[in-house]
Design a protein around this motif. Structure first.
Motif: not given
Length: 200
Positions: A34-44
């Motif tokens: 969720g949030r961790d992946l969204r923060r790490r990958f952004g638009p990806e």
């Protein structure tokens, strides 16, 4: 309390401390979702969700697999001479764009692949694997590489209007790709020599 009991309690305490430390270290190394992946990958992250038709669990599984596979990769710095050669070739590709946009996009595609490989990313003959690794370390700008690669490998269009549209799309792809290129070659000097944006 006997000496044996004290030693046993100390050993059990040490084992518990080591187990907790190992658990926390492992948890910190990999995104939880969720949030961790969204923060790490952004638009990806959003692209992965769209590619999986909105299935966030499947997208997060894919992104976690990328991190597990490529997260420990430590890109090598470029030596100044090699960095200058890459920068000169990129400048030449930008100049070429005026006369031959498709050739310039093709050269940008080759340059990104070569620069990534020079930094220690997977071999450029394995585009998908290289792109996956780049997405872990350069998630914000990896779309530029994806864009020029697609354009460099699609057939020429026909018609003046189509050609104008294609040229504009190629220009946009070059601008996007330059961001990743600057990340790749500028990171060799700790980012200090990163060039400013230049127009095509």
């Amino acid at each position: 309390m006997s000496t044996g009991l004290i030693i046993a309690l100390i050993v059990i305490g040490a084992v518990l401390v080591i187990a907790v430390a190992a658990f926390l270290a492992l948890r910190a190394r990999s995104p939880r979702g969720g949030r961790d992946l969204r923060r790490r990958f952004g638009p990806e992250y959003d692209r992965a969700v769209a590619r999986h038709d909105g299935d966030t669990k499947a997208a997060e599984r894919e992104l976690n697999q990328r991190v597990e596979r490529h997260g420990d990769l430590h890109p090598e710095p470029l030596d100044p001479v090699r960095r200058e050669r890459f920068e000169a070739r990129w400048a030449a590709a930008q100049e070429l764009f005026v006369e031959a946009p498709r050739a310039a996009v093709s050269e940008a595609d080759h340059l990104l692949a070569e620069a990534a490989e020079a930094r220690g990313f997977p071999d450029s003959s394995h585009y998908d694997d290289q792109l996956s690794a780049l997405s872990v370390h350069h998630a914000v700008h990896v779309q530029g590489y994806r864009h020029v690669h697609r354009l460099a490998h699609e057939p020429d269009g026909n018609g003046v209007a189509e050609e104008r549209t294609a040229t504009e799309e190629m220009r946009e792809a070059m601008v996007e790709a330059r961001e990743l290129f600057e990340d790749l070659v500028g990171a060799g000097a700790g980012g200090a020599d990163k060039k400013g944006s230049r127009g095509i």
